[in-house]
Enzyme design. Structure first.
Site, PDB file in Angstrom:
ATOM      1  N   SER A  94      17.676   2.311  12.785  1.00 51.28           N
ATOM      2  CA  SER A  94      16.206   2.386  12.677  1.00 51.28           C
ATOM      3  C   SER A  94      15.565   2.641  14.037  1.00 51.28           C
ATOM      4  O   SER A  94      14.601   3.406  14.147  1.00 51.28           O
ATOM      5  CB  SER A  94      15.634   1.091  12.098  1.00 51.28           C
ATOM      6  N   PRO A 137      -1.604  -3.627   6.519  1.00 52.58           N
ATOM      7  CA  PRO A 137      -1.369  -4.805   5.677  1.00 52.58           C
ATOM      8  C   PRO A 137      -1.728  -4.556   4.207  1.00 52.58           C
ATOM      9  O   PRO A 137      -1.013  -5.008   3.313  1.00 52.58           O
ATOM     10  CB  PRO A 137      -2.271  -5.874   6.302  1.00 52.58           C
ATOM     11  N   GLU A 367      10.043   3.950   4.391  1.00 55.17           N
ATOM     12  CA  GLU A 367      10.118   5.420   4.230  1.00 55.17           C
ATOM     13  C   GLU A 367      10.020   5.829   2.760  1.00 55.17           C
ATOM     14  O   GLU A 367      10.722   6.723   2.307  1.00 55.17           O
ATOM     15  CB  GLU A 367      11.433   5.955   4.814  1.00 55.17           C
TER      16      GLU A 367
HETATM   17  C1  LIG Z   1      11.650  -3.693   8.311  1.00 57.25           C
HETATM   18  C2  LIG Z   1      10.568  -2.702   8.037  1.00 57.25           C
HETATM   19  C3  LIG Z   1      10.254  -1.721   8.990  1.00 57.25           C
HETATM   20  C4  LIG Z   1       9.218  -0.807   8.760  1.00 57.25           C
HETATM   21  N1  LIG Z   1       8.877   0.115   9.733  1.00 57.25           N
HETATM   22  C5  LIG Z   1       7.760   0.880   9.576  1.00 57.25           C
HETATM   23  C6  LIG Z   1       7.289   1.737  10.641  1.00 57.25           C
HETATM   24  O1  LIG Z   1       7.933   1.860  11.698  1.00 57.25           O
HETATM   25  N2  LIG Z   1       6.120   2.408  10.466  1.00 57.25           N
HETATM   26  C7  LIG Z   1       5.375   2.319   9.322  1.00 57.25           C
HETATM   27  O2  LIG Z   1       4.319   2.947   9.244  1.00 57.25           O
HETATM   28  N3  LIG Z   1       5.790   1.513   8.298  1.00 57.25           N
HETATM   29  C8  LIG Z   1       6.956   0.801   8.407  1.00 57.25           C
HETATM   30  N4  LIG Z   1       7.382  -0.024   7.380  1.00 57.25           N
HETATM   31  C9  LIG Z   1       6.530  -0.159   6.193  1.00 57.25           C
HETATM   32  C10 LIG Z   1       7.098   0.457   4.940  1.00 57.25           C
HETATM   33  O3  LIG Z   1       7.077   1.863   5.031  1.00 57.25           O
HETATM   34  C11 LIG Z   1       6.301  -0.106   3.760  1.00 57.25           C
HETATM   35  O4  LIG Z   1       6.701  -1.453   3.608  1.00 57.25           O
HETATM   36  C12 LIG Z   1       6.526   0.669   2.471  1.00 57.25           C
HETATM   37  O5  LIG Z   1       5.922   1.934   2.554  1.00 57.25           O
HETATM   38  C13 LIG Z   1       5.990  -0.071   1.246  1.00 57.25           C
HETATM   39  O6  LIG Z   1       4.684  -0.494   1.465  1.00 57.25           O
HETATM   40  P1  LIG Z   1       4.279  -2.030   1.138  1.00 57.25           P
HETATM   41  O7  LIG Z   1       5.245  -2.913   1.824  1.00 57.25           O
HETATM   42  O8  LIG Z   1       2.847  -2.169   1.452  1.00 57.25           O
HETATM   43  O9  LIG Z   1       4.533  -2.189  -0.413  1.00 57.25           O
HETATM   44  P2  LIG Z   1       3.523  -1.748  -1.591  1.00 57.25           P
HETATM   45  O10 LIG Z   1       3.065  -0.349  -1.365  1.00 57.25           O
HETATM   46  O11 LIG Z   1       2.499  -2.807  -1.795  1.00 57.25           O
HETATM   47  O12 LIG Z   1       4.529  -1.730  -2.836  1.00 57.25           O
HETATM   48  C14 LIG Z   1       4.952  -2.938  -3.500  1.00 57.25           C
HETATM   49  C15 LIG Z   1       5.723  -2.523  -4.753  1.00 57.25           C
HETATM   50  O13 LIG Z   1       4.865  -1.766  -5.625  1.00 57.25           O
HETATM   51  C16 LIG Z   1       5.485  -0.539  -5.946  1.00 57.25           C
HETATM   52  N5  LIG Z   1       4.468   0.514  -6.121  1.00 57.25           N
HETATM   53  C17 LIG Z   1       3.460   0.864  -5.285  1.00 57.25           C
HETATM   54  N6  LIG Z   1       2.765   1.885  -5.790  1.00 57.25           N
HETATM   55  C18 LIG Z   1       3.363   2.228  -6.964  1.00 57.25           C
HETATM   56  C19 LIG Z   1       3.120   3.230  -7.956  1.00 57.25           C
HETATM   57  N7  LIG Z   1       2.146   4.130  -7.849  1.00 57.25           N
HETATM   58  N8  LIG Z   1       3.939   3.250  -9.037  1.00 57.25           N
HETATM   59  C20 LIG Z   1       4.970   2.363  -9.156  1.00 57.25           C
HETATM   60  N9  LIG Z   1       5.238   1.395  -8.269  1.00 57.25           N
HETATM   61  C21 LIG Z   1       4.454   1.339  -7.177  1.00 57.25           C
HETATM   62  C22 LIG Z   1       6.382  -0.226  -4.751  1.00 57.25           C
HETATM   63  O14 LIG Z   1       7.394   0.715  -5.083  1.00 57.25           O
HETATM   64  C23 LIG Z   1       6.916  -1.606  -4.437  1.00 57.25           C
HETATM   65  O15 LIG Z   1       7.987  -1.911  -5.302  1.00 57.25           O
HETATM   66  C24 LIG Z   1       8.479  -0.882   7.549  1.00 57.25           C
HETATM   67  C25 LIG Z   1       8.819  -1.841   6.587  1.00 57.25           C
HETATM   68  C26 LIG Z   1       9.846  -2.728   6.822  1.00 57.25           C
HETATM   69  C27 LIG Z   1      10.169  -3.761   5.767  1.00 57.25           C
END
Ligand SMILES: Cc1cc2nc3c(=O)[nH]c(=O)nc-3n(C[C@H](O)[C@H](O)[C@H](O)COP(=O)(O)OP(=O)(O)OC[C@H]3O[C@@H](n4cnc5c(N)ncnc54)[C@H](O)[C@@H]3O)c2cc1C
Length: 388
Positions: A94, A137, A367
């Protein structure tokens, strides 16, 4: 691929140069990562700067980019590097993906000449660390609704908002930040010592512990217009960076899976129960055979996408979604099944399997989650948008 696991001789499809790059990456992973990574994982720390400098010397940072000190290697060579690094730990891969495919790529693709000269040579050398702030967030899978704002103030810009889950943020020198302005989504290369910028380490992670992850706050961050990425117009700019980084994950996930299967195979042939090696039981062999199939199919898929990319210059988003969805989903299934073969030892940090399985939970989510990739593929198949 480690030879006994390469049932189909997929390795013969690699050139000598590709095999040499893989050997180099395997050596650096063996020497610099494997001896320490269980400790880093347990402590929840990782020496990002030391590793970046080490990887920079070997040309692994932004290695698929050209100019500005980047190695200009093929997509397949870059993929093999990701595979070897992630065979050691997803957190270390990563670090390299975020530096090269997200932060450096964004500046390389969308930056001004001055921005490229200022940041890229130092980032390629591992002297400067970059991060990429898109997620917030309250806005993850749906970045179009991002709340971070960029507004003009005379010739300057003022950024307000926050980013969440940002890999490398606590140690970064430059943060690529995406924000909403009047004209749509815009990107900035933000020096992290700019007043109003702060990055706090996110603690208590149960996954990707050998990786630095931060929460960024942007409180009236004043930037000159020269910090804006001039070629980035709209959300498609950050999304194209994600397509870049997802390509490395397609390969990396198979590295983690390969490491788990290598360990499980060794364990199955040496651990005895009921008077014989557990690998001699048909139920264990069924698991091993099924996992070997998925590993080979995932490797072939990664190689196909790499060759396609080297030939055409770019992959379509749904092609990358096929790779990311399949390979991460199969890698996590392999890691969990290998865990069962190791029995009680499977949960111990003395073996890498549980660490890989836990790491892959993050890889499954970042991603683009599996669900988001299913929706990308579903939309391509049906022509219908099921996102909202
Ligand atoms: C260790 C780690 C490192 C990361 N590094 C980066 C980084 O460097 N830069 C960066 O910008 N981000 C980073 N991320 C963020 C990551 O890309 C997000 O966590 C991811 O995009 C999901 O967003 P969320 O956590 O807000 O989940 P949410 O978007 O809230 O999703 C929660 C659940 O709902 C589901 N869901 C959401 N929308 C839909 C839909 N339309 N239909 C069906 N299901 C849906 C999702 O699939 C998931 O199962 C990182 C995350 C982690 C855990």
């Amino acid at each position: 691929m480690v030879a006994p696991l390469d049932l189909l001789d997929v390795d013969t499809l690699l050139s000598d140069e590709e095999r040499d790059i893989r050997a180099l990456c395997r050596r650096v992973a063996d020497d610099r990562v494997r001896p320490h990574v269980a400790g880093w994982y347990e402590d929840g720390t990782v020496p990002v700067r030391e590793l970046a400098q080490e990887f920079g010397k070997l040309g692994l940072l932004g290695m698929h980019l050209t100019g500005y000190g980047c190695a200009g290697s093929s997509a397949v060579a870059y993929g093999l590097a990701c595979m070897e690094l992630e065979a050691a730990d997803s957190g270390v891969r990563s670090l390299v993906s975020v530096q090269g495919s997200l932060a450096m790529y964004a500046i390389w693709r969308f930056g001004s000449e001055d921005q490229k000269q200022r940041w890229l040579p130092g980032m390629a050398a591992g002297e400067l660390i970059g991060c990429f702030g898109l997620t917030e967030p309250d806005h993850g899978s749906d970045p179009a609704t991002m709340a971070t704002r960029a507004r003009r103030d005379g010739g300057d810009w003022i950024l307000d908002g926050g980013k969440m889950w940002i890999t490398n943020a606590p140690v970064a020198d430059v943060a690529v930040i995406w924000a909403r302005a009047e004209e749509g989504v815009v990107g900035f290369a933000v020096p992290t010592d700019t007043p109003g910028f702060a990055a706090r380490e996110i603690k208590h992670k149960m996954s990707l512990r050998a990786s630095s992850t931060g929460e960024i706050t942007l409180d009236g961050v004043r930037l000159p217009d020269s910090a804006r990425l001039p070629e980035a117009r709209g959300l498609k700019a950050p999304l194209s960076c994600l397509t870049e980084a997802r390509f490395g994950i397609i390969w990396g996930a198979m590295g983690a899976a390969r490491d788990c299967l290598t360990v499980a195979l060794d364990y199955a042939t040496t651990r005895e129960q009921f008077g014989r090696p557990i690998g001699g039981f048909q139920l264990t062999q069924a698991k091993l055979a099924d996992m070997a199939l998925e590993l080979q199919k995932g490797y072939l898929l990664a190689l196909h996408l790499g060759r396609l990319r080297d030939a055409s210059g770019a992959l379509r988003p749904e092609q990358v979604s096929v790779g990311k969805l399949n390979n991460v989903r199969e890698a996590i299934a392999i890691a969990r099944t290998c865990r069962t073969i190791l029995g009680g030892n499977g949960i111990s940090g003395e073996y890498p399997v549980m660490r890989h399985a836990n790491n892959l939970e993050s890889v499954l989510t970042y991603e683009g989650t599996s669900e988001i990739h299913q929706l990308v593929i579903g939309q391509k198949l049906t022509g219908l948008n099921a996102f909202a």
